[in-house]
Design a protein around this motif. Structure first.
Motif, short mmCIF file in Angstrom:
data_model
loop_
_atom_site.label_atom_id
_atom_site.label_comp_id
_atom_site.label_asym_id
_atom_site.label_seq_id
_atom_site.Cartn_x
_atom_site.Cartn_y
_atom_site.Cartn_z
N LYS A 152 0.70 -1.17 -0.01
CA LYS A 152 -0.05 0.07 0.09
C LYS A 152 0.79 1.27 -0.17
N TYR A 164 -3.56 3.86 -2.55
CA TYR A 164 -3.54 2.70 -3.22
C TYR A 164 -3.10 1.67 -2.72
N GLN A 165 -3.81 0.45 -3.13
CA GLN A 165 -3.46 -0.86 -2.25
C GLN A 165 -3.54 -1.85 -3.54
N TYR A 166 -2.54 -2.85 -3.42
CA TYR A 166 -2.38 -3.87 -4.49
C TYR A 166 -2.15 -5.07 -3.83
N LEU A 172 -5.68 -7.76 -7.00
CA LEU A 172 -6.71 -6.91 -6.49
C LEU A 172 -6.18 -5.30 -6.45
N HIS A 173 -6.61 -4.29 -6.90
CA HIS A 173 -5.99 -2.99 -6.97
C HIS A 173 -7.31 -2.23 -6.11
N THR A 174 -6.83 -1.50 -4.92
CA THR A 174 -8.03 -0.57 -4.43
C THR A 174 -7.33 0.91 -4.43
N SER A 176 -8.55 4.54 -2.67
CA SER A 176 -9.23 5.20 -1.58
C SER A 176 -9.05 6.67 -1.50
#
Length: 182
Positions: A152, A164-166, A172-174, A176
């Motif tokens: 992250k 941004y989180q991977y 899965l890419h997130t 926020s």
């Protein structure tokens, strides 16, 4: 030692992620400091007592005399009488002196007043408060409930947090965005 395609993807993702963090650190603007100015004025009043001496001469024509009829003595040689008096007041005294021969011939008034003089001292104070707004890039790692790793990166800009989180195993890419409430 051979890497599987998943391991290669994880390695490429980590290297890309670290490269992105380094590039963001170099190219993003540095934190700015915000300056607030606060002014205050302080007035101090001080009283200084100064001594004032003045002599007042009163002309004879300003002095009112009243003639009182009295017994006349034969072979009497009149004498000039001297008089002195003091009148006290809050800031000193007025001293009167004079000569009298049936009427006032001469009169002098002197003062020894200590009159207060008010002086004001104005002090102006300038207070400078420098507030550094919180900004920065944060790097983090995570593990989910299935013990799968994740990476992250977050950017904090004063009241906003962009993340941004991977998670490479789940691909899965997130993204926020968060805002500080208080």
């Amino acid at each position: 030692m051979e890497f599987s395609t998943d391991n290669q993807k994880i390695k490429i993702a980590l290297i890309s992620f670290l490269g992105g963090v380094i590039a963001a650190y170099i190219f993003l603007p540095k934190p700015e400091a915000e300056t607030f100015y606060k002014f205050s004025t302080k007035v101090e009043t001080d009283t200084i007592y100064t001594q004032v001496r003045d002599t007042v001469y009163v002309p004879k024509k300003w002095i009112k005399s009243q003639i009182i009829r009295d017994t006349v003595l034969i072979n009497y040689k009149p004498q000039i009488s001297l008089f002195k008096a003091s009148i006290p007041s809050e800031y000193g005294s007025t001293h009167l002196s004079g000569e009298v021969l049936g009427e006032v011939l001469k009169m002098t008034a002197t003062n020894d007043f200590k009159i207060p003089v008010v002086t004001n001292t104005i002090t102006e104070t300038k207070t400078e408060t420098i507030i550094k707004k919180p900004k920065g890039i944060y790097l983090g790692a995570s593990v989910n409930s299935l013990l799968q790793p994740g990476a992250k990166v977050s950017y904090l800009d004063n009241k906003y947090l962009f993340s941004y989180q991977y998670q490479p195993l789940e691909k899965l890419h997130t993204l926020s965005v968060s805002k500080k409430l208080f």
